[in-house]
Scaffold this motif. Structure first.
Motif, short mmCIF file in Angstrom:
data_model
loop_
_atom_site.label_atom_id
_atom_site.label_comp_id
_atom_site.label_asym_id
_atom_site.label_seq_id
_atom_site.Cartn_x
_atom_site.Cartn_y
_atom_site.Cartn_z
N ILE A 8 0.84 -1.19 0.00
CA ILE A 8 0.00 0.00 0.00
C ILE A 8 0.89 1.25 0.00
O ILE A 8 1.92 1.29 0.68
N PRO A 9 0.54 2.28 -0.79
CA PRO A 9 1.34 3.53 -0.78
C PRO A 9 1.27 4.19 0.60
O PRO A 9 0.18 4.33 1.16
N LYS A 10 2.43 4.59 1.11
CA LYS A 10 2.49 5.08 2.49
C LYS A 10 3.25 6.40 2.60
O LYS A 10 4.05 6.74 1.72
N ALA A 11 3.00 7.09 3.71
CA ALA A 11 3.77 8.28 4.08
C ALA A 11 4.38 8.04 5.45
O ALA A 11 3.79 7.36 6.30
N GLU A 12 5.57 8.60 5.68
CA GLU A 12 6.20 8.53 6.99
C GLU A 12 6.46 9.95 7.49
O GLU A 12 7.05 10.76 6.78
N LEU A 13 6.01 10.23 8.71
CA LEU A 13 6.08 11.59 9.25
C LEU A 13 6.98 11.72 10.47
O LEU A 13 7.17 12.82 10.98
N HIS A 14 7.51 10.63 10.96
CA HIS A 14 8.33 10.66 12.18
C HIS A 14 9.51 9.73 11.98
O HIS A 14 9.48 8.56 12.35
N VAL A 15 10.56 10.27 11.37
CA VAL A 15 11.78 9.50 11.18
C VAL A 15 12.96 10.47 11.29
O VAL A 15 12.98 11.53 10.67
N HIS A 16 13.92 10.13 12.14
CA HIS A 16 15.11 10.95 12.35
C HIS A 16 16.20 10.49 11.40
O HIS A 16 16.61 9.33 11.45
N LEU A 17 16.67 11.38 10.55
CA LEU A 17 17.70 10.97 9.58
C LEU A 17 18.91 10.36 10.28
O LEU A 17 19.45 9.35 9.82
N GLU A 18 19.33 10.96 11.38
CA GLU A 18 20.47 10.41 12.10
C GLU A 18 20.17 9.01 12.64
O GLU A 18 21.09 8.23 12.89
N GLY A 19 18.89 8.72 12.83
CA GLY A 19 18.47 7.41 13.30
C GLY A 19 18.32 6.38 12.20
O GLY A 19 17.90 5.25 12.45
N THR A 20 18.66 6.79 10.96
CA THR A 20 18.63 5.84 9.83
C THR A 20 20.04 5.41 9.44
O THR A 20 20.21 4.75 8.41
N LEU A 21 21.03 5.77 10.26
CA LEU A 21 22.42 5.45 9.95
C LEU A 21 22.68 3.97 10.20
O LEU A 21 22.88 3.53 11.33
N GLU A 22 22.69 3.20 9.12
CA GLU A 22 22.90 1.76 9.23
C GLU A 22 24.36 1.46 9.58
O GLU A 22 25.27 2.19 9.18
N PRO A 23 24.61 0.37 10.31
CA PRO A 23 25.97 0.04 10.74
C PRO A 23 26.97 -0.05 9.59
O PRO A 23 28.12 0.39 9.72
N GLU A 24 26.55 -0.59 8.45
CA GLU A 24 27.47 -0.74 7.32
C GLU A 24 27.92 0.64 6.81
O GLU A 24 29.10 0.84 6.51
N LEU A 25 26.97 1.58 6.70
CA LEU A 25 27.32 2.93 6.28
C LEU A 25 28.17 3.62 7.34
O LEU A 25 29.13 4.34 7.02
N SER A 26 27.85 3.38 8.59
CA SER A 26 28.62 3.96 9.68
C SER A 26 30.09 3.53 9.59
O SER A 26 31.01 4.36 9.71
N PHE A 27 30.32 2.24 9.33
CA PHE A 27 31.70 1.74 9.21
C PHE A 27 32.38 2.33 7.99
O PHE A 27 33.56 2.70 8.04
N ALA A 28 31.65 2.44 6.88
CA ALA A 28 32.25 2.98 5.65
C ALA A 28 32.65 4.44 5.84
O ALA A 28 33.75 4.85 5.42
N LEU A 29 31.78 5.23 6.48
CA LEU A 29 32.09 6.64 6.69
C LEU A 29 33.21 6.81 7.73
O LEU A 29 34.05 7.71 7.60
N ALA A 30 33.21 5.95 8.73
CA ALA A 30 34.28 6.01 9.73
C ALA A 30 35.65 5.77 9.08
O ALA A 30 36.63 6.47 9.37
N LYS A 31 35.70 4.79 8.19
CA LYS A 31 36.96 4.50 7.49
C LYS A 31 37.39 5.67 6.61
O LYS A 31 38.55 6.08 6.61
N LYS A 32 36.41 6.23 5.87
CA LYS A 32 36.69 7.36 4.99
C LYS A 32 37.20 8.57 5.76
O LYS A 32 38.13 9.26 5.32
N ASN A 33 36.58 8.82 6.92
CA ASN A 33 36.87 10.04 7.68
C ASN A 33 37.89 9.85 8.79
O ASN A 33 38.20 10.80 9.52
N GLY A 34 38.41 8.64 8.94
CA GLY A 34 39.40 8.39 9.97
C GLY A 34 38.84 8.49 11.38
O GLY A 34 39.54 8.91 12.31
N VAL A 35 37.58 8.07 11.53
CA VAL A 35 36.93 8.11 12.84
C VAL A 35 36.98 6.71 13.45
O VAL A 35 36.62 5.72 12.80
#
Length: 334
Positions: A8-35
């Motif tokens: 069914i077509p849906k809308a989402e009204l309560h989602v925090h972008l920072e709360g969508t940071l998946e672990p795989e992306l977190s690791f990739a960005l950490a490596k890129k940024n030296g974090v």
């Protein structure tokens, strides 16, 4: 029912972008940024998501932001969420972001919002998912800091639809931010505030949201059911409630399905949302599916909650009606 919910077509009204940071992306960005991340694998990071209340969640949530440093990081974060949401037949989303969580780390407001905005434009063009952006203030920071960030946002007003209030609610009532929200309203922005589940003085906070701040919507708001007067005010003002079942379960060990049934019985405009899906391991479809299993909601009730999200969205009426027609067409075929 699973197929119905998933398609069914849906809308989402309560989602925090920072709360969508998946672990795989977190690791990739950490490596890129030296974090440095104190975990060996994304799976180990997920295993460390040990939270049982709002403060324990927030400590992990804010630590996760440290990998977000440049414009492309925010682009990747936003585009990844919008791509995932579109795969779940989300056709429209209103996105929260927390600029104070980044400016306090030395990342400029311009860097944050520009990366997000570019991803929104690309996702609408390439994926067919429309989105609008809501600037959230951190309520455990000062009203002066919130006002300063509202002023930072003035050059980007065309990129924003509203402002919100999130983070630790304890001893941080809505009225702390009365002047900030009054100015945001005068700037033409819509208003919403978090009233998280089972917080201290929650009924007073909900009342302040409605009568002092005069919000256009309430995020969470489940405890309004404890007051007939509050329920009537919410109904009379046609305020949407953006409930997040799976995240509720971390706080109250329930998806609050009984409460959602009560809201539907009272004709309150309850909507279903994912909140921080990377941390709670559930995007919008999973929230609906888990809720339906716990609460045995029927197709008509699911449809009502889906339609409510479009009705209380901050879209123009013509666009709302177009999306609602898509929902009606889908339901007619099922």
């Amino acid at each position: 029912m699973q197929s119905f919910i998933e398609n069914i077509p849906k809308a989402e009204l309560h989602v925090h972008l920072e709360g969508t940071l998946e672990p795989e992306l977190s690791f990739a960005l950490a490596k890129k940024n030296g974090v440095d991340i104190p975990f060996e694998t994304p799976e180990a990071l997920v295993a460390a998501y040990d939270f049982h209340d709002l403060p324990s969640f927030l400590s992990i949530y804010y630590a996760g932001m440290n990998v977000l440093l440049d414009e492309d990081d925010f682009y990747q974060l936003t585009y990844a969420y919008l791509s995932k949401a579109r795969s779940q037949e989300v056709v429209y989303a209103e996105l929260f972001f927390d600029p104070q969580g980044h400016t306090t780390r030395g990342v400029s407001f311009d860097t944050v919002i520009t990366g997000i905005h570019k991803a929104q434009l690309d996702a609408e063009e390439k994926l067919g998912i429309k989105s609008q952006l809501i600037l959230c203030f951190l309520r455990d920071m000062s009203a002066e800091s919130a006002m300063a960030h509202l002023e930072m946002a003035e050059p980007y007003l065309d990129w924003l639809v509203g402002v919100g209030l999130d983070s630790d609610e304890r001893n941080n009532p809505p009225i702390k931010f009365t002047e900030v929200f009054a100015k945001a309203k005068a700037m033409g922005l819509k208003l919403t505030m978090h009233c998280d589940v089972n917080q201290l003085n929650t009924l007073t906070h909900i009342d302040q949201c409605i009568n002092t701040i005069e919000v256009d919507r309430i995020d969470h708001g489940v405890n309004s059911l404890e007051s007939d007067a509050l329920c009537e005010m919410i109904k009379d003002k046609k305020l949407g409630l953006t409930v997040c079942p799976v995240s509720n379960r971390f706080v109250v060990q329930s998806l609050t399905s009984d409460e959602i049934h009560s809201m539907l019985d009272k004709d309150m405009l309850v909507t279903i949302n994912s909140d921080d899906p990377a941390y709670f391991r559930a995007y919008l479809n999973e929230n609906f599916l888990e809720l339906q299993k716990e609460g045995d909601f029927d197709q008509a009730q699911i449809t009502t909650m889906v339609s409510n999200a479009f009705k209380v969205s901050w879209l123009d009426e013509a666009t709302k009606n177009s999306y609602l027609a898509q929902v009606d067409d889908f339901v007619a075929q099922h």
